[in-house]
Each structure stands twice: as C-alpha cells, then as structure tokens.
Design a protein around this motif. Structure first.
Motif, PDB file in Angstrom:
ATOM      1  N   CYS A 296       0.851  -1.191   0.000  1.00  0.00           N
ATOM      2  CA  CYS A 296       0.000   0.000   0.000  1.00  0.00           C
ATOM      3  C   CYS A 296       0.886   1.240   0.000  1.00  0.00           C
ATOM      4  O   CYS A 296       1.976   1.222   0.555  1.00  0.00           O
ATOM      5  CB  CYS A 296      -0.847   0.013   1.263  1.00  0.00           C
ATOM      6  SG  CYS A 296      -2.579  -0.190   0.907  1.00  0.00           S
ATOM      7  N   SER A 297       0.396   2.285  -0.613  1.00  0.00           N
ATOM      8  CA  SER A 297       1.152   3.539  -0.617  1.00  0.00           C
ATOM      9  C   SER A 297       1.067   4.204   0.754  1.00  0.00           C
ATOM     10  O   SER A 297       0.171   3.928   1.539  1.00  0.00           O
ATOM     11  CB  SER A 297       0.604   4.484  -1.690  1.00  0.00           C
ATOM     12  OG  SER A 297      -0.766   4.772  -1.443  1.00  0.00           O
ATOM     13  N   GLY A 298       1.995   5.084   1.018  1.00  0.00           N
ATOM     14  CA  GLY A 298       1.996   5.795   2.292  1.00  0.00           C
ATOM     15  C   GLY A 298       2.725   5.019   3.370  1.00  0.00           C
ATOM     16  O   GLY A 298       3.263   3.941   3.149  1.00  0.00           O
ATOM     17  N   THR A 299       2.748   5.608   4.561  1.00  0.00           N
ATOM     18  CA  THR A 299       3.413   4.986   5.700  1.00  0.00           C
ATOM     19  C   THR A 299       2.431   4.814   6.852  1.00  0.00           C
ATOM     20  O   THR A 299       1.335   5.369   6.851  1.00  0.00           O
ATOM     21  CB  THR A 299       4.604   5.841   6.178  1.00  0.00           C
ATOM     22  OG1 THR A 299       4.124   7.152   6.533  1.00  0.00           O
ATOM     23  CG2 THR A 299       5.644   5.974   5.091  1.00  0.00           C
ATOM     24  N   LEU A 300       2.830   4.037   7.812  1.00  0.00           N
ATOM     25  CA  LEU A 300       2.006   3.769   8.984  1.00  0.00           C
ATOM     26  C   LEU A 300       1.815   5.041   9.796  1.00  0.00           C
ATOM     27  O   LEU A 300       2.783   5.701  10.169  1.00  0.00           O
ATOM     28  CB  LEU A 300       2.684   2.688   9.830  1.00  0.00           C
ATOM     29  CG  LEU A 300       1.962   2.187  11.064  1.00  0.00           C
ATOM     30  CD1 LEU A 300       0.623   1.580  10.696  1.00  0.00           C
ATOM     31  CD2 LEU A 300       2.830   1.164  11.794  1.00  0.00           C
ATOM     32  N   GLN A 301       0.565   5.401  10.049  1.00  0.00           N
ATOM     33  CA  GLN A 301       0.250   6.615  10.794  1.00  0.00           C
ATOM     34  C   GLN A 301       0.270   6.341  12.298  1.00  0.00           C
ATOM     35  O   GLN A 301      -0.214   5.309  12.762  1.00  0.00           O
ATOM     36  CB  GLN A 301      -1.127   7.149  10.383  1.00  0.00           C
ATOM     37  CG  GLN A 301      -1.236   7.490   8.908  1.00  0.00           C
ATOM     38  CD  GLN A 301      -0.247   8.571   8.501  1.00  0.00           C
ATOM     39  OE1 GLN A 301      -0.175   9.630   9.126  1.00  0.00           O
ATOM     40  NE2 GLN A 301       0.513   8.310   7.444  1.00  0.00           N
ATOM     41  N   ASN A 302       0.819   7.295  13.055  1.00  0.00           N
ATOM     42  CA  ASN A 302       0.949   7.112  14.499  1.00  0.00           C
ATOM     43  C   ASN A 302      -0.389   6.991  15.216  1.00  0.00           C
ATOM     44  O   ASN A 302      -0.485   6.349  16.258  1.00  0.00           O
ATOM     45  CB  ASN A 302       1.754   8.270  15.109  1.00  0.00           C
ATOM     46  CG  ASN A 302       3.212   8.254  14.678  1.00  0.00           C
ATOM     47  OD1 ASN A 302       3.774   7.192  14.398  1.00  0.00           O
ATOM     48  ND2 ASN A 302       3.832   9.429  14.618  1.00  0.00           N
ATOM     49  N   ASP A 303      -1.450   7.624  14.656  1.00  0.00           N
ATOM     50  CA  ASP A 303      -2.747   7.599  15.328  1.00  0.00           C
ATOM     51  C   ASP A 303      -3.617   6.416  14.903  1.00  0.00           C
ATOM     52  O   ASP A 303      -4.748   6.278  15.359  1.00  0.00           O
ATOM     53  CB  ASP A 303      -3.501   8.909  15.086  1.00  0.00           C
ATOM     54  CG  ASP A 303      -3.727   9.186  13.594  1.00  0.00           C
ATOM     55  OD1 ASP A 303      -3.135   8.473  12.756  1.00  0.00           O
ATOM     56  OD2 ASP A 303      -4.489  10.112  13.282  1.00  0.00           O
ATOM     57  N   SER A 304      -3.094   5.535  14.033  1.00  0.00           N
ATOM     58  CA  SER A 304      -3.843   4.343  13.619  1.00  0.00           C
ATOM     59  C   SER A 304      -3.736   3.274  14.703  1.00  0.00           C
ATOM     60  O   SER A 304      -2.925   3.369  15.624  1.00  0.00           O
ATOM     61  CB  SER A 304      -3.308   3.809  12.291  1.00  0.00           C
ATOM     62  OG  SER A 304      -1.980   3.345  12.439  1.00  0.00           O
ATOM     63  N   PHE A 305      -4.554   2.233  14.586  1.00  0.00           N
ATOM     64  CA  PHE A 305      -4.511   1.155  15.568  1.00  0.00           C
ATOM     65  C   PHE A 305      -3.142   0.495  15.594  1.00  0.00           C
ATOM     66  O   PHE A 305      -2.570   0.269  16.665  1.00  0.00           O
ATOM     67  CB  PHE A 305      -5.594   0.109  15.243  1.00  0.00           C
ATOM     68  CG  PHE A 305      -6.995   0.591  15.457  1.00  0.00           C
ATOM     69  CD1 PHE A 305      -7.518   0.694  16.737  1.00  0.00           C
ATOM     70  CD2 PHE A 305      -7.791   0.948  14.385  1.00  0.00           C
ATOM     71  CE1 PHE A 305      -8.815   1.132  16.940  1.00  0.00           C
ATOM     72  CE2 PHE A 305      -9.085   1.393  14.567  1.00  0.00           C
ATOM     73  CZ  PHE A 305      -9.600   1.487  15.845  1.00  0.00           C
ATOM     74  N   VAL A 306      -2.618   0.193  14.410  1.00  0.00           N
ATOM     75  CA  VAL A 306      -1.302  -0.456  14.326  1.00  0.00           C
ATOM     76  C   VAL A 306      -0.206   0.520  14.752  1.00  0.00           C
ATOM     77  O   VAL A 306       0.770   0.128  15.398  1.00  0.00           O
ATOM     78  CB  VAL A 306      -1.041  -0.984  12.905  1.00  0.00           C
ATOM     79  CG1 VAL A 306       0.321  -1.665  12.823  1.00  0.00           C
ATOM     80  CG2 VAL A 306      -2.130  -1.967  12.489  1.00  0.00           C
ATOM     81  N   GLY A 307      -0.370   1.803  14.422  1.00  0.00           N
ATOM     82  CA  GLY A 307       0.609   2.809  14.815  1.00  0.00           C
ATOM     83  C   GLY A 307       0.703   2.949  16.329  1.00  0.00           C
ATOM     84  O   GLY A 307       1.805   3.031  16.895  1.00  0.00           O
ATOM     85  N   GLN A 308      -0.437   2.963  17.008  1.00  0.00           N
ATOM     86  CA  GLN A 308      -0.435   3.044  18.464  1.00  0.00           C
ATOM     87  C   GLN A 308       0.192   1.801  19.085  1.00  0.00           C
ATOM     88  O   GLN A 308       0.928   1.895  20.075  1.00  0.00           O
ATOM     89  CB  GLN A 308      -1.873   3.225  18.965  1.00  0.00           C
ATOM     90  CG  GLN A 308      -2.496   4.549  18.565  1.00  0.00           C
ATOM     91  CD  GLN A 308      -3.965   4.637  18.943  1.00  0.00           C
ATOM     92  OE1 GLN A 308      -4.453   3.878  19.769  1.00  0.00           O
ATOM     93  NE2 GLN A 308      -4.681   5.562  18.321  1.00  0.00           N
ATOM     94  N   PHE A 309      -0.126   0.653  18.496  1.00  0.00           N
ATOM     95  CA  PHE A 309       0.481  -0.591  18.969  1.00  0.00           C
ATOM     96  C   PHE A 309       1.992  -0.535  18.799  1.00  0.00           C
ATOM     97  O   PHE A 309       2.759  -0.918  19.691  1.00  0.00           O
ATOM     98  CB  PHE A 309      -0.097  -1.774  18.182  1.00  0.00           C
ATOM     99  CG  PHE A 309       0.720  -3.026  18.258  1.00  0.00           C
ATOM    100  CD1 PHE A 309       0.566  -3.914  19.307  1.00  0.00           C
ATOM    101  CD2 PHE A 309       1.665  -3.315  17.272  1.00  0.00           C
ATOM    102  CE1 PHE A 309       1.338  -5.066  19.378  1.00  0.00           C
ATOM    103  CE2 PHE A 309       2.423  -4.468  17.338  1.00  0.00           C
ATOM    104  CZ  PHE A 309       2.260  -5.343  18.393  1.00  0.00           C
ATOM    105  N   CYS A 310       2.460  -0.060  17.636  1.00  0.00           N
ATOM    106  CA  CYS A 310       3.886   0.000  17.339  1.00  0.00           C
ATOM    107  C   CYS A 310       4.609   0.917  18.320  1.00  0.00           C
ATOM    108  O   CYS A 310       5.711   0.620  18.791  1.00  0.00           O
ATOM    109  CB  CYS A 310       4.096   0.477  15.907  1.00  0.00           C
ATOM    110  SG  CYS A 310       5.756   0.164  15.255  1.00  0.00           S
ATOM    111  N   PHE A 311       3.970   2.037  18.642  1.00  0.00           N
ATOM    112  CA  PHE A 311       4.563   2.985  19.586  1.00  0.00           C
ATOM    113  C   PHE A 311       4.684   2.353  20.971  1.00  0.00           C
ATOM    114  O   PHE A 311       5.710   2.502  21.648  1.00  0.00           O
ATOM    115  CB  PHE A 311       3.719   4.256  19.653  1.00  0.00           C
ATOM    116  CG  PHE A 311       4.211   5.259  20.656  1.00  0.00           C
ATOM    117  CD1 PHE A 311       5.301   6.067  20.385  1.00  0.00           C
ATOM    118  CD2 PHE A 311       3.580   5.382  21.900  1.00  0.00           C
ATOM    119  CE1 PHE A 311       5.770   6.983  21.319  1.00  0.00           C
ATOM    120  CE2 PHE A 311       4.033   6.301  22.833  1.00  0.00           C
ATOM    121  CZ  PHE A 311       5.128   7.100  22.546  1.00  0.00           C
TER     122      PHE A 311
END
Length: 230
Positions: free
Chosen positions: A36-51
């Motif tokens: 998919c184009s773009g990058t993982l957003q910090n406010d997404s479910f996966v982004g919050q998990f990653c943080f």
C-alpha cells in the motif's frame, strides 16, 4: 606525490558493489510493507500498537527484533488500500496485529490466516467475519464500521477437539484462528504417529543419498560411453 585519474575498472567495481548492496537491501524489505502507498500513521490502531511496543515503522508495517537475520513484522496496516482480495499474508505470519479495514470490496480467503499463531488483534471490514468464527476469539464486536477480532483462542483447548481429530501418540498445536495441526509426540513418528522410536534420519537420507550418487554415476558412465561411440 603523483596524482591521476581513477582507473575505469575501479569505478566499475565500486558501482557493482553498490548495486549488489542496494539489491540485497531491497530483497530484505518485506514486500507486504510496500503493498500500500503511504506509511504507517501514528494515530492508527497499528501505529499506536507499534509505539507502545517500541517498534520501527517501515512502510505500512511495524517491525520488531530480527529473527534469523530478517526483520520480524509485528503489525501490518493495510486499511484503506482498495484491496480486492487477501489470500497470502505469509510475510507477516508472526504479526500480533493486522488491520484490513476500510477496504469496501475485499474478499478474504478462509486460509489467509493459517499459521498465524501469534495474531491477537485483527480488524476487518464490518461485513467480513472473523476467521475461524466467533468461537476462535475471546471478543468479537462491530464498531465504527469495523469488525474487531480480539484475543485468538487456542483451538486445541476446545472440548473434544484433540480426541476427535488428532491420532493417538500425537499432540495438538494451534495453527492460527480456527486452525490446528497434529504433531507426533516425543519418541513417535510416521503415518498417524504409529511408529515408536526416533525417526531414522541417517539411515533414510543416507540410503537415499547413496542411491542418488550411484544412479548419477551410472547415468554419467552410460552417457559417456554413448558419446565415445558417436
């Protein structure tokens, strides 16, 4: 002190070296992270998990520690990617969380999550059922137009599952939501785990290797004789 031009052969060798390094780095990058184009957003479910897990973002993935020289994918966000079908996510088989929501016309294969033993959070479009059915998850709910599947259950702990589907002298191991596999217990092997004792690795593969060598030697000798007679 003498100065001069760098030989062309040296420049060519440096170029080839950089090309090999670049291609190696490209091959090590998980393809699913660039689906998919773009990058993982910090406010997404996966982004919050990653943080929260101190992961590293690469494309649409959250990467954890390396395993056998490869980056371990702990989270994947393929939401809002205009996906039409999902049937192969094996690059992310070690993931803990996957988001496939906001893909209106996506078709998810029943076997897409086979082997995903660690998957704990799965987010799907509202009209896509959780793989394995509701009995494969601790919590299933639809909210905000998304289907949340949380807490993958161990299918081997389902009442009667082991005795009904796994043969004697075998053990049941979880193999993803709704899936399990039967593996021979210690000291058993063979068809339906009926053979007792350790699998004779050296005898089997030693005999196979010797047979292959003799056959290859025979074919080489036969072809050599034919070539000489021509």
């Amino acid at each position: 002190m003498k100065t001069g031009h760098v030989p062309l052969t040296h420049l060519l060798l440096v170029f080839i070296l950089f090309l090999l390094i670049y291609r190696s780095s490209q091959q090590n990058e998980p393809q699913i992270c660039k689906q998919c184009s773009g990058t993982l957003q910090n406010d997404s479910f996966v982004g919050q998990f990653c943080f929260s897990y101190a992961g590293r973002i690469e494309g649409r993935c959250c990467l954890g520690n390396e395993t056998r020289g490869r980056q371990r994918i702990t989270g994947v966000d393929l939401s809002n990617c205009n996906l039409t079908h999902v049937d192969n996510l094996q690059d992310a088989s070690a993931a803990l969380i996957i988001d496939l929501s906001s893909n209106a016309n996506v078709n998810v294969s029943d076997s897409a999550f086979e082997g995903f033993r660690n998957l704990s959070y799965l987010i799907l479009p509202a009209d896509i059922a959780c793989p394995g059915g509701n009995s494969s998850w601790d919590r299933v709910e639809i909210r905000e137009g998304k289907h949340f599947c949380e807490g993958q259950r161990n299918m081997c702990n389902q009442p009667g599952k082991m005795s009904a589907d796994c043969p004697e002298y075998s053990r049941c191991d979880p193999y993803g939501p709704g899936f399990f596999e039967c593996n021979c217990a210690d000291n058993y092997h063979g068809y339906k785990c009926l053979r007792e004792g350790k699998f004779p690795v050296f005898q089997v593969f030693g005999s196979l290797g010797a047979s292959t060598f003799v056959l290859s030697l025979l074919l080489w000798f036969t072809q050599r004789r034919k070539a000489k007679s021509l």
